[in-house]
Enzyme design. Structure first.
Site, PDB file in Angstrom:
ATOM      1  N   GLY A 128       0.787  -1.228   0.000  1.00 61.03           N
ATOM      2  CA  GLY A 128       0.000   0.000   0.000  1.00 61.03           C
ATOM      3  C   GLY A 128       0.813   1.268   0.000  1.00 61.03           C
ATOM      4  O   GLY A 128       0.264   2.368  -0.099  1.00 61.03           O
ATOM      5  N   GLY A 130       3.846   1.961  -2.064  1.00 57.64           N
ATOM      6  CA  GLY A 130       4.356   2.395  -3.364  1.00 57.64           C
ATOM      7  C   GLY A 130       5.604   3.235  -3.243  1.00 57.64           C
ATOM      8  O   GLY A 130       6.555   2.883  -2.547  1.00 57.64           O
ATOM      9  N   SER A 131       5.593   4.384  -3.919  1.00 59.82           N
ATOM     10  CA  SER A 131       6.771   5.253  -3.979  1.00 59.82           C
ATOM     11  C   SER A 131       6.887   6.197  -2.775  1.00 59.82           C
ATOM     12  O   SER A 131       7.822   6.993  -2.719  1.00 59.82           O
ATOM     13  CB  SER A 131       6.732   6.091  -5.265  1.00 59.82           C
ATOM     14  OG  SER A 131       6.787   5.264  -6.402  1.00 59.82           O
ATOM     15  N   GLU A 240      20.616   4.700  -8.915  1.00 57.21           N
ATOM     16  CA  GLU A 240      19.593   3.670  -9.151  1.00 57.21           C
ATOM     17  C   GLU A 240      18.779   4.000 -10.399  1.00 57.21           C
ATOM     18  O   GLU A 240      18.485   3.117 -11.223  1.00 57.21           O
ATOM     19  CB  GLU A 240      18.668   3.553  -7.948  1.00 57.21           C
ATOM     20  CG  GLU A 240      17.570   2.511  -8.135  1.00 57.21           C
ATOM     21  CD  GLU A 240      16.608   2.420  -6.959  1.00 57.21           C
ATOM     22  OE1 GLU A 240      15.631   1.660  -7.065  1.00 57.21           O
ATOM     23  OE2 GLU A 240      16.822   3.116  -5.943  1.00 57.21           O
ATOM     24  N   ARG A 266      12.780 -12.472 -42.817  1.00 60.43           N
ATOM     25  CA  ARG A 266      11.384 -12.886 -43.003  1.00 60.43           C
ATOM     26  C   ARG A 266      10.858 -12.404 -44.353  1.00 60.43           C
ATOM     27  O   ARG A 266      10.972 -11.226 -44.687  1.00 60.43           O
ATOM     28  CB  ARG A 266      10.531 -12.284 -41.886  1.00 60.43           C
ATOM     29  CG  ARG A 266       9.047 -12.572 -42.017  1.00 60.43           C
ATOM     30  CD  ARG A 266       8.727 -13.988 -41.530  1.00 60.43           C
ATOM     31  NE  ARG A 266       7.292 -14.141 -41.359  1.00 60.43           N
ATOM     32  CZ  ARG A 266       6.480 -14.706 -42.252  1.00 60.43           C
ATOM     33  NH1 ARG A 266       6.976 -15.164 -43.396  1.00 60.43           N
ATOM     34  NH2 ARG A 266       5.192 -14.819 -42.008  1.00 60.43           N
ATOM     35  N   GLN A 334       5.469  -6.337 -32.746  1.00 62.23           N
ATOM     36  CA  GLN A 334       4.606  -6.141 -33.918  1.00 62.23           C
ATOM     37  C   GLN A 334       5.312  -6.587 -35.194  1.00 62.23           C
ATOM     38  O   GLN A 334       4.721  -7.259 -36.053  1.00 62.23           O
ATOM     39  CB  GLN A 334       4.203  -4.671 -34.025  1.00 62.23           C
ATOM     40  CG  GLN A 334       3.230  -4.345 -35.136  1.00 62.23           C
ATOM     41  CD  GLN A 334       1.822  -4.855 -34.852  1.00 62.23           C
ATOM     42  OE1 GLN A 334       1.476  -5.109 -33.702  1.00 62.23           O
ATOM     43  NE2 GLN A 334       1.026  -5.023 -35.894  1.00 62.23           N
ATOM     44  N   GLY A 362      10.755   4.549  -8.562  1.00 61.45           N
ATOM     45  CA  GLY A 362      10.030   5.811  -8.636  1.00 61.45           C
ATOM     46  C   GLY A 362       9.190   5.830  -9.894  1.00 61.45           C
ATOM     47  O   GLY A 362       9.719   5.843 -11.005  1.00 61.45           O
TER      48      GLY A 362
END
Length: 379
Positions: A128, A130-131, A240, A266, A334, A362
């Site tokens: 609960g 988070g950041s 980080e 391809r 894709q 973050g």
């Protein structure tokens, strides 16, 4: 922007290590949900665990650009994002100890980890939370020569296998001023890995939910000063986030290389699909995004090494790189068509692994708010 000759050699060595020691076993580790401890020992023996860490703490020296060179080599050779997250978790679990820890902590935890003998985690995020680092609630109360810790952590990288967790705890008042960092050995009574968490990507990186119930840890395991933990954590955010930006453009660059090769081989309607203008335009746009992200990240890293304040720029460099990762890996899938949607193909793995990057370290929305304040774009 180019690397030095030494950094180029380091990058090539990391790529060769990846092809030899990682790629043949990677799918098995993805299926197992974790890396073998032997890989840490092998990476240390090959000289990768200690890059960027001071020799007096058991590292090999070097700076952030040396780290970037090595990890670019890992990713260009096809390493999964989970490899970098889990094999190099010491990049977030050790720096606080190196900068502020006692000689005892460095000898007991830093040196063996850089030697590949121990695995460490960083325990900040809570269920609960988070950041919101300043809002964490895991509490440590001083009791004589020990701290008694109660609380829980979640989304902890390498938490299942960790021998110790550098744990953020509340030792003082509410808010940022009341946090500390304490090293918790995982064999301490009351510490439990509640569960191993299954994720969309980073499958080979074990992720844990942790519980602390009356966990008694020696007071000597406090890193630095009591109630200074938020500032110690914040000191490491720049590196980080540069590391996450690196992973981001690393995924994108590898996905671009795979897609370009596939488009040359391809054939549809009697010709390689790369002969179609729409495909060429996609590849050029993917290339542009990768080059912008890599150049921006390298520039911020160099400025950080030079001592500049790059907190705002690193938020934006991370955003640029991770959005590039999400966009380019999606476009690569894709271009591969149905093959790109198959589980176990490399391009599919990069697509899955990229999605965590705008969230981890973050969330983009949080970092954008921070950048707005730092750049003076608020009232």
């Amino acid at each position: 922007m180019s690397f030095t000759a030494e950094q180029v050699a380091l990058k090539e060595s990391a790529a060769e290590f990846t092809r030899r020691e990682i790629i043949p076993q990677l799918q098995q580790w993805e299926d197992d949900g974790e890396l073998p401890r032997e890989l840490h020992l092998a990476a240390a023996k090959a000289g990768f665990m200690g890059i960027g860490y001071p020799e007096e703490a058991g590292g090999d020296g070097g700076d952030l650009l040396d780290v970037i060179a090595a990890q670019e080599g890992f990713m260009e050779a096809g390493a999964a994002g989970g490899i970098l997250a889990s094999l190099f978790t010491h990049g977030i679990s050790l720096p606080h100890m190196i900068a502020h820890g006692s000689p005892e902590l460095i000898d007991r935890y830093v040196r063996p980890t850089l030697a590949g003998e121990l695995i460490g985690s960083l325990g900040i995020t809570e269920p609960g939370g988070g950041s919101d680092v300043a809002g964490l609630t895991t509490k440590a109360i001083r009791d004589g020569d020990h701290y008694v810790i109660n609380g829980s952590k979640t989304f902890i990288t390498s938490g299942v296998r960790a021998d110790f967790v550098t744990t953020a705890v509340r030792t003082g008042e509410a808010g940022a001023h009341g946090l500390s960092l304490i090293v918790v050995p995982t064999d301490t009574p009351g510490f439990t890995v509640t569960r191993s968490l299954k994720k969309m990507g980073w499958h080979c990186s074990d992720t844990a939910e942790l519980s602390y119930v009356d966990v008694r840890v020696p007071a000597s395991h406090l890193i630095g000063e009591e109630n200074a933990g938020f500032y110690y954590i914040a000191e490491q955010f720049v590196v980080e986030r540069i590391a996450l930006a690196l992973i981001g453009y690393g995924h994108a660059a590898r996905a671009l290389a795979l897609a370009a090769d596939h488009c040359r081989q391809r054939q549809t309607f009697g010709k390689p699909i790369i002969t179609n203008q729409v495909v060429q335009a996609k590849l050029v746009e993917m290339h542009r995004q990768v080059q912008v992200a890599r150049t921006y990240t390298h520039d911020v890293a160099r400025r950080h090494i030079a001592g500049e304040n790059v907190i705002a720029d690193v938020c934006l460099a991370k955003q640029t790189a991770v959005e590039t990762a999400v966009a380019v890996t999606s476009e690569a899938v894709q271009l591969f068509g149905g093959t790109g949607y198959m589980h176990g193909t490399e391009v599919e793995r990069h697509y899955r692994d990229a999605r965590i990057l705008p969230i981890g370290g973050g969330a983009t929305e949080v970092l954008t708010d921070l950048a707005a304040k730092l750049l003076g774009y608020t009232r």
